[in-house]
Design a protein around this motif. Sequence first.
Motif, PDB file in Angstrom:
ATOM      1  N   ALA A  88       0.854  -1.151   0.023  1.00  0.00           N
ATOM      2  CA  ALA A  88      -0.029   0.094  -0.080  1.00  0.00           C
ATOM      3  C   ALA A  88       0.914   1.053  -0.024  1.00  0.00           C
ATOM      4  O   ALA A  88       0.490   2.371  -0.550  1.00  0.00           O
ATOM      5  CB  ALA A  88      -1.016   0.011   1.287  1.00  0.00           C
ATOM      6  N   ASP A  89       2.161   1.210   0.675  1.00  0.00           N
ATOM      7  CA  ASP A  89       3.000   2.184   0.934  1.00  0.00           C
ATOM      8  C   ASP A  89       4.005   2.419  -0.400  1.00  0.00           C
ATOM      9  O   ASP A  89       4.842   3.081  -0.595  1.00  0.00           O
ATOM     10  CB  ASP A  89       3.740   2.229   2.151  1.00  0.00           C
ATOM     11  N   GLY A  90       3.736   1.142  -1.266  1.00  0.00           N
ATOM     12  CA  GLY A  90       4.686   1.339  -2.632  1.00  0.00           C
ATOM     13  C   GLY A  90       6.021   0.699  -2.385  1.00  0.00           C
ATOM     14  O   GLY A  90       7.097   1.099  -2.877  1.00  0.00           O
ATOM     15  N   LYS A  91       6.184  -0.098  -1.225  1.00  0.00           N
ATOM     16  CA  LYS A  91       7.491  -0.516  -0.712  1.00  0.00           C
ATOM     17  C   LYS A  91       7.644  -2.126  -0.747  1.00  0.00           C
ATOM     18  O   LYS A  91       6.594  -2.739  -0.967  1.00  0.00           O
ATOM     19  CB  LYS A  91       7.892  -0.041   0.567  1.00  0.00           C
ATOM     20  N   GLN A  92       8.779  -2.533  -0.661  1.00  0.00           N
ATOM     21  CA  GLN A  92       9.016  -3.890  -0.679  1.00  0.00           C
ATOM     22  C   GLN A  92      10.013  -4.126   0.486  1.00  0.00           C
ATOM     23  O   GLN A  92      10.988  -3.469   0.881  1.00  0.00           O
ATOM     24  CB  GLN A  92       9.848  -4.390  -2.022  1.00  0.00           C
ATOM     25  N   PRO A  93       9.949  -5.175   1.571  1.00  0.00           N
ATOM     26  CA  PRO A  93      10.750  -5.403   2.705  1.00  0.00           C
ATOM     27  C   PRO A  93      11.967  -6.047   2.258  1.00  0.00           C
ATOM     28  O   PRO A  93      11.827  -6.854   1.151  1.00  0.00           O
ATOM     29  CB  PRO A  93       9.726  -6.146   3.492  1.00  0.00           C
ATOM     30  N   GLU A  94      12.786  -6.222   3.096  1.00  0.00           N
ATOM     31  CA  GLU A  94      14.059  -6.840   2.992  1.00  0.00           C
ATOM     32  C   GLU A  94      13.767  -8.476   2.939  1.00  0.00           C
ATOM     33  O   GLU A  94      14.334  -9.245   2.044  1.00  0.00           O
ATOM     34  CB  GLU A  94      15.001  -6.917   3.976  1.00  0.00           C
ATOM     35  N   ILE A  95      12.956  -8.912   3.690  1.00  0.00           N
ATOM     36  CA  ILE A  95      12.692 -10.386   3.971  1.00  0.00           C
ATOM     37  C   ILE A  95      10.999 -10.250   4.375  1.00  0.00           C
ATOM     38  O   ILE A  95      10.391  -9.539   4.962  1.00  0.00           O
ATOM     39  CB  ILE A  95      13.644 -10.888   5.266  1.00  0.00           C
ATOM     40  N   LEU A  96      10.453 -11.600   3.994  1.00  0.00           N
ATOM     41  CA  LEU A  96       9.542 -12.052   4.309  1.00  0.00           C
ATOM     42  C   LEU A  96       9.553 -12.931   5.700  1.00  0.00           C
ATOM     43  O   LEU A  96      10.321 -13.718   5.389  1.00  0.00           O
ATOM     44  CB  LEU A  96       8.469 -12.834   3.287  1.00  0.00           C
ATOM     45  N   PHE A 101      11.868 -13.670  18.001  1.00  0.00           N
ATOM     46  CA  PHE A 101      12.601 -13.369  16.749  1.00  0.00           C
ATOM     47  C   PHE A 101      12.135 -12.054  16.328  1.00  0.00           C
ATOM     48  O   PHE A 101      12.948 -11.331  15.582  1.00  0.00           O
ATOM     49  CB  PHE A 101      12.208 -14.324  15.706  1.00  0.00           C
ATOM     50  N   VAL A 102      10.938 -11.755  16.318  1.00  0.00           N
ATOM     51  CA  VAL A 102      10.313 -10.365  15.927  1.00  0.00           C
ATOM     52  C   VAL A 102      11.524  -9.321  16.769  1.00  0.00           C
ATOM     53  O   VAL A 102      11.579  -8.293  15.982  1.00  0.00           O
ATOM     54  CB  VAL A 102       9.004 -10.164  16.202  1.00  0.00           C
ATOM     55  N   LYS A 103      11.393  -9.544  17.970  1.00  0.00           N
ATOM     56  CA  LYS A 103      12.480  -8.627  18.881  1.00  0.00           C
ATOM     57  C   LYS A 103      13.719  -8.403  18.247  1.00  0.00           C
ATOM     58  O   LYS A 103      14.423  -7.321  18.167  1.00  0.00           O
ATOM     59  CB  LYS A 103      12.377  -9.163  20.431  1.00  0.00           C
ATOM     60  N   ILE A 104      14.259  -9.540  17.756  1.00  0.00           N
ATOM     61  CA  ILE A 104      15.547  -9.573  17.270  1.00  0.00           C
ATOM     62  C   ILE A 104      15.511  -8.471  16.049  1.00  0.00           C
ATOM     63  O   ILE A 104      16.598  -7.970  15.686  1.00  0.00           O
ATOM     64  CB  ILE A 104      16.243 -10.997  16.780  1.00  0.00           C
ATOM     65  N   LEU A 105      14.702  -8.852  14.844  1.00  0.00           N
ATOM     66  CA  LEU A 105      14.424  -8.178  13.859  1.00  0.00           C
ATOM     67  C   LEU A 105      14.103  -6.561  14.190  1.00  0.00           C
ATOM     68  O   LEU A 105      14.868  -5.830  13.432  1.00  0.00           O
ATOM     69  CB  LEU A 105      13.033  -8.592  12.925  1.00  0.00           C
ATOM     70  N   ASN A 106      13.462  -6.360  15.084  1.00  0.00           N
ATOM     71  CA  ASN A 106      13.324  -4.908  15.630  1.00  0.00           C
ATOM     72  C   ASN A 106      14.575  -4.433  16.083  1.00  0.00           C
ATOM     73  O   ASN A 106      14.951  -3.194  15.578  1.00  0.00           O
ATOM     74  CB  ASN A 106      12.136  -4.842  16.479  1.00  0.00           C
ATOM     75  N   ARG A 107      15.335  -5.102  16.860  1.00  0.00           N
ATOM     76  CA  ARG A 107      16.508  -4.380  17.394  1.00  0.00           C
ATOM     77  C   ARG A 107      17.776  -4.191  16.193  1.00  0.00           C
ATOM     78  O   ARG A 107      18.197  -3.425  16.291  1.00  0.00           O
ATOM     79  CB  ARG A 107      17.212  -5.404  18.556  1.00  0.00           C
ATOM     80  N   ALA A 108      17.653  -5.099  15.195  1.00  0.00           N
ATOM     81  CA  ALA A 108      18.724  -4.998  14.371  1.00  0.00           C
ATOM     82  C   ALA A 108      18.112  -3.985  13.003  1.00  0.00           C
ATOM     83  O   ALA A 108      18.772  -4.128  12.066  1.00  0.00           O
ATOM     84  CB  ALA A 108      18.878  -6.416  13.520  1.00  0.00           C
ATOM     85  N   ASN A 109      16.923  -3.495  13.336  1.00  0.00           N
ATOM     86  CA  ASN A 109      16.164  -2.624  12.166  1.00  0.00           C
ATOM     87  C   ASN A 109      16.142  -3.228  10.971  1.00  0.00           C
ATOM     88  O   ASN A 109      16.438  -2.728   9.815  1.00  0.00           O
ATOM     89  CB  ASN A 109      17.131  -1.393  12.060  1.00  0.00           C
ATOM     90  N   VAL A 110      15.800  -4.492  10.943  1.00  0.00           N
ATOM     91  CA  VAL A 110      15.339  -5.195   9.925  1.00  0.00           C
ATOM     92  C   VAL A 110      13.963  -4.740   9.173  1.00  0.00           C
ATOM     93  O   VAL A 110      12.909  -4.706   9.924  1.00  0.00           O
ATOM     94  CB  VAL A 110      15.315  -6.707   9.788  1.00  0.00           C
ATOM     95  N   ASP A 111      14.085  -4.409   7.855  1.00  0.00           N
ATOM     96  CA  ASP A 111      13.027  -3.991   7.197  1.00  0.00           C
ATOM     97  C   ASP A 111      12.083  -5.386   6.880  1.00  0.00           C
ATOM     98  O   ASP A 111      12.581  -6.053   5.746  1.00  0.00           O
ATOM     99  CB  ASP A 111      13.222  -3.309   5.940  1.00  0.00           C
ATOM    100  N   PHE A 112      11.141  -5.931   7.708  1.00  0.00           N
ATOM    101  CA  PHE A 112      10.633  -7.077   7.156  1.00  0.00           C
ATOM    102  C   PHE A 112       8.929  -6.888   7.257  1.00  0.00           C
ATOM    103  O   PHE A 112       8.405  -5.965   7.554  1.00  0.00           O
ATOM    104  CB  PHE A 112      10.902  -8.102   8.207  1.00  0.00           C
ATOM    105  N   ALA A 113       8.468  -8.172   6.940  1.00  0.00           N
ATOM    106  CA  ALA A 113       6.716  -8.134   6.921  1.00  0.00           C
ATOM    107  C   ALA A 113       6.474  -9.424   7.100  1.00  0.00           C
ATOM    108  O   ALA A 113       7.330 -10.360   6.628  1.00  0.00           O
ATOM    109  CB  ALA A 113       6.361  -7.454   5.645  1.00  0.00           C
ATOM    110  N   VAL A 114       5.254  -9.601   7.417  1.00  0.00           N
ATOM    111  CA  VAL A 114       4.692 -10.871   7.600  1.00  0.00           C
ATOM    112  C   VAL A 114       3.339 -10.961   6.531  1.00  0.00           C
ATOM    113  O   VAL A 114       2.827  -9.839   6.265  1.00  0.00           O
ATOM    114  CB  VAL A 114       3.908 -11.432   8.952  1.00  0.00           C
ATOM    115  N   LEU A 115       2.802 -12.038   5.993  1.00  0.00           N
ATOM    116  CA  LEU A 115       1.613 -12.288   5.362  1.00  0.00           C
ATOM    117  C   LEU A 115       0.257 -11.948   6.251  1.00  0.00           C
ATOM    118  O   LEU A 115      -0.762 -11.712   5.788  1.00  0.00           O
ATOM    119  CB  LEU A 115       1.417 -13.464   4.614  1.00  0.00           C
ATOM    120  N   GLY A 116       0.575 -12.324   7.341  1.00  0.00           N
ATOM    121  CA  GLY A 116      -0.631 -12.252   8.259  1.00  0.00           C
ATOM    122  C   GLY A 116      -1.684 -13.070   7.954  1.00  0.00           C
ATOM    123  O   GLY A 116      -1.399 -14.308   7.953  1.00  0.00           O
TER     124      GLY A 116
END
Length: 260
Positions: free
Chosen positions: A15-23, A43-58
């Motif tokens: 929706a924001d026209g972006k693509q994350p580093e990882i799914l 694991f999400v805590k680790i991703l947040n701490r490392a400032n990883v651009d990630f997304a889930v499918l939900g």
Amino acid sequence: MSEEVKVPTMAEYIADGKQPEILFWVGSAGSYDDRAKKITKAFVKILNRANVDFAVLGTEESNTGDVAKRAGNEFLFQMQAMMNIEVLNAYEIKRIVTCDPHSFNCIKNEYPSLGGNYDVIHHTQYINELVETGRLTIEGSTYKGKRITFHDPCYLGRANSVYDAPREALKKTNATLVEMKRHKSTALCCGAGGAQMFKEPEKGDMDINILRTQDALETQPNIIATGCPYCNTMMTDGIKAKEKEDSVTVLDVAELIANS
């Protein structure tokens, strides 16, 4: 968990026209099982701490179909797989990280023949990558002096020859890593593979998880580390059966790293 946990969805990214580093492929256990949800959060805590651009499918993520395939229902597996591949390809997903070796193996090795080609890695591999590139710093004092033994998940180890990544990650905690007599390519299954997780053993069969827990207890560990939510369940049940809950803890590699 005191830190704010951010879990964006692919729909929000697009929706924001972006693509994350990882799914981040959460998997059924990581989504619905109360114990496995703690691994997901770690694991999400680790991703947040490392400032990883990630997304889930939900809600767009469905079961990989792995259990159906192992139980002999190829038709159901292909239905599940095709549904997931359609979603993944629509989002133009390139790289997938998961805490579940069953999902890892299935998407990596069985989806390509159905049109789903992705770079799939296990969360322990990704944690090492984050550390090596300087994006994640581990203090490594929380578990100093503790004895940790690692149980190799079948679909991570023997099926895909990923043995070093989880051990390298565990070494970063500064704990003492002790190996079971059966480890790496000779490791014994936890008893959950091949859809056995969802049924009782046949009459006359021994509980494999009790046997594997005995392997682990022989190393006199403080912690049994796993890299799979199903292994975690089976080893935890084994510890309860052996009445060692007061002295031995079962934790995923992601939890150990997040706590460090």
